[in-house]
Design an enzyme around this catalytic site. Structure first.
Site, PDB file in Angstrom:
ATOM      1  N   ALA A 109       2.028   9.160   2.548  1.00 54.49           N
ATOM      2  CA  ALA A 109       1.812   8.398   1.575  1.00 54.49           C
ATOM      3  C   ALA A 109       0.841   7.937   0.901  1.00 54.49           C
ATOM      4  O   ALA A 109      -0.356   7.852   2.093  1.00 54.49           O
ATOM      5  CB  ALA A 109       2.990   8.066   1.131  1.00 54.49           C
ATOM      6  N   LYS A 117       1.110   7.737  19.839  1.00 53.46           N
ATOM      7  CA  LYS A 117       0.552   7.539  18.157  1.00 53.46           C
ATOM      8  C   LYS A 117      -0.831   7.007  18.626  1.00 53.46           C
ATOM      9  O   LYS A 117      -1.477   7.625  17.839  1.00 53.46           O
ATOM     10  CB  LYS A 117       1.821   6.774  17.208  1.00 53.46           C
ATOM     11  CG  LYS A 117       0.711   6.585  15.548  1.00 53.46           C
ATOM     12  CD  LYS A 117       1.151   6.782  14.194  1.00 53.46           C
ATOM     13  CE  LYS A 117       1.211   5.907  13.272  1.00 53.46           C
ATOM     14  NZ  LYS A 117       0.126   6.918  12.704  1.00 53.46           N
ATOM     15  N   GLY A 120       0.635  -1.127   0.079  1.00 56.49           N
ATOM     16  CA  GLY A 120       0.107  -0.120  -0.110  1.00 56.49           C
ATOM     17  C   GLY A 120       0.643   1.089   0.113  1.00 56.49           C
ATOM     18  O   GLY A 120       1.464   1.142  -0.474  1.00 56.49           O
ATOM     19  N   SER A 139      -6.817   7.612   7.997  1.00 57.62           N
ATOM     20  CA  SER A 139      -6.922   6.369   7.280  1.00 57.62           C
ATOM     21  C   SER A 139      -8.362   5.706   7.374  1.00 57.62           C
ATOM     22  O   SER A 139      -9.035   4.968   6.898  1.00 57.62           O
ATOM     23  CB  SER A 139      -5.542   5.976   7.527  1.00 57.62           C
ATOM     24  OG  SER A 139      -5.122   5.585   8.931  1.00 57.62           O
TER      25      SER A 139
HETATM   26  O1  KPL Z   1      -2.261   8.195  11.218  1.00 53.90           O
HETATM   27  C1  KPL Z   1      -3.138   9.041  11.427  1.00 53.90           C
HETATM   28  C2  KPL Z   1      -4.181   8.204  10.730  1.00 53.90           C
HETATM   29  O2  KPL Z   1      -4.979   8.888   9.434  1.00 53.90           O
HETATM   30  O3  KPL Z   1      -4.462   7.128  10.685  1.00 53.90           O
HETATM   31  C3  KPL Z   1      -3.366  10.246  11.139  1.00 53.90           C
HETATM   32  C4  KPL Z   1      -2.202  10.988  11.910  1.00 53.90           C
HETATM   33  C5  KPL Z   1      -4.318  11.253  12.122  1.00 53.90           C
HETATM   34  C6  KPL Z   1      -3.232  12.098  10.059  1.00 53.90           C
HETATM   35  O4  KPL Z   1      -4.026  11.707   9.439  1.00 53.90           O
END
Ligand code: KPL
Length: 301
Positions: free
Chosen positions: A126, A179, A12, A250
């Site tokens: 990306a 995170k 991906g 995401s």
């Molecule tokens: O990690 C991310 C995701 O979309 O999974 C963030 C930091 C929220 C950025 O969009």
């Protein structure tokens, strides 16, 4: 000189991004599902032009040995993906999991006890434009480690050279948790309200929701011993929201594409941790349930 040979499982956006970076410093092969089309290359869109980068591709079903494996699949695909290449791993192979959320490394370690499992997390991003076709979305930091391992693994030097910046982290679990905590605040809310990350800083109702999600997640972080996250979550989450204002998270992309989300590995893991400490976290629980409902509606049985 090529010291090592990395196979990347999960082609991906992140898999292709890391393939592109690593191939300049070490032998790199992308592992694809049997039958997936490829020309032994990926295409990377830059500011003004597209670059075709030759990268050998190999089907998971092949037999050549894999000594170093970077896994960049969705969290819910990790176990099946690993199973598809298990016959190619030899005792002592290295597996690096660069996957959203937490809870998988323990399971992978138990199942693949003869291999050494590391974890990684990155803020590099990306966009996937198509099959083996990406547009990098700005630089980010990559952290790699194995809890309590002070010395970088021998292969890490190539990563340090290839990825800018890339650091060895002997407390990688804290980085993964951090995170995860930020993702529990941004991802389910944007997925539910179908908005880009920036809206969380603009709409007062969403600002308030973010603040209370941060309070709950800070309390859980504190109980679990993740002090830095406990102390900084609100300002860190706000900084990520600002820095990724135009992103569609995401989880929002997963919901819109009718894919499963990684909610079990993100909010699900947070709530499991909360349960261990008898913390209630009603806002996170409500979001978890809402995303689960939304998945049921969107994913064809
Ligand atoms: O990690 C991310 C995701 O979309 O999974 C963030 C930091 C929220 C950025 O969009």
């Amino acid at each position: 000189m090529h010291h090592s040979h990395w196979h990347i499982l999960g082609a991906g956006a992140i898999g292709c991004l890391f393939a592109q970076a690593l191939q300049a410093h070490t032998r790199t092969t992308l592992v694809l599902r049997p039958g997936a089309t490829h020309d032994d290359c990926i295409t990377v869109r830059g500011e003004s032009a597209e670059t075709v980068i030759p990268i050998p591709c190999s089907y998971s079903s092949e037999r050549t040995e894999i000594n170093q494996l970077l896994v960049t699949t969705k969290a819910y695909d990790v176990e099946d993906a690993l199973h598809s290449v298990a016959h190619r791993l030899r005792a002592g192979s290295t597996i690096v999991l660069m996957v959203n959320g937490m809870g998988l490394a323990e399971r992978v370690r138990a199942r693949y006890a003869q291999h050494t499992v590391f974890s990684a997390t990155t803020t590099a991003g990306a966009h996937r434009l198509g099959h083996l076709h990406i547009r990098p979305a700005g630089r980010g930091e990559t952290r790699v480690g194995r809890q309590h391992q002070l010395q970088p693994a021998p292969w890490f030097e190539a990563w340090r050279e290839a990825l800018d910046p890339c650091v060895w982290d002997d407390d990688i679990d804290s980085a993964l948790w951090h995170k995860l905590a930020v993702n529990t605040v941004i991802n389910p809310v944007t997925a539910l309200y179908r908005c880009n990350n920036g809206q969380l800083a603009e709409q007062p109702a969403l600002q308030a929701l973010v603040a209370s999600l941060c309070r709950e997640a800070s309390q859980i972080s504190c109980a679990a011993g993740y002090t830095r996250t406990a102390q900084t979550l609100l300002s860190q989450a706000q900084a990520v929201i600002r820095a990724t204002a135009s992103n569609r998270s995401s989880m929002l992309q997963d919901i819109e594409a009718g894919r499963p989300t990684e909610i079990d590995y993100i909010t699900g893991y947070l709530l499991k941790t909360a349960d261990r400490f008898g913390i209630v976290a009603p806002q996170h629980r409500a979001l978890f349930n809402a995303i689960k409902k939304s998945e049921e509606r969107h994913i064809a049985p």
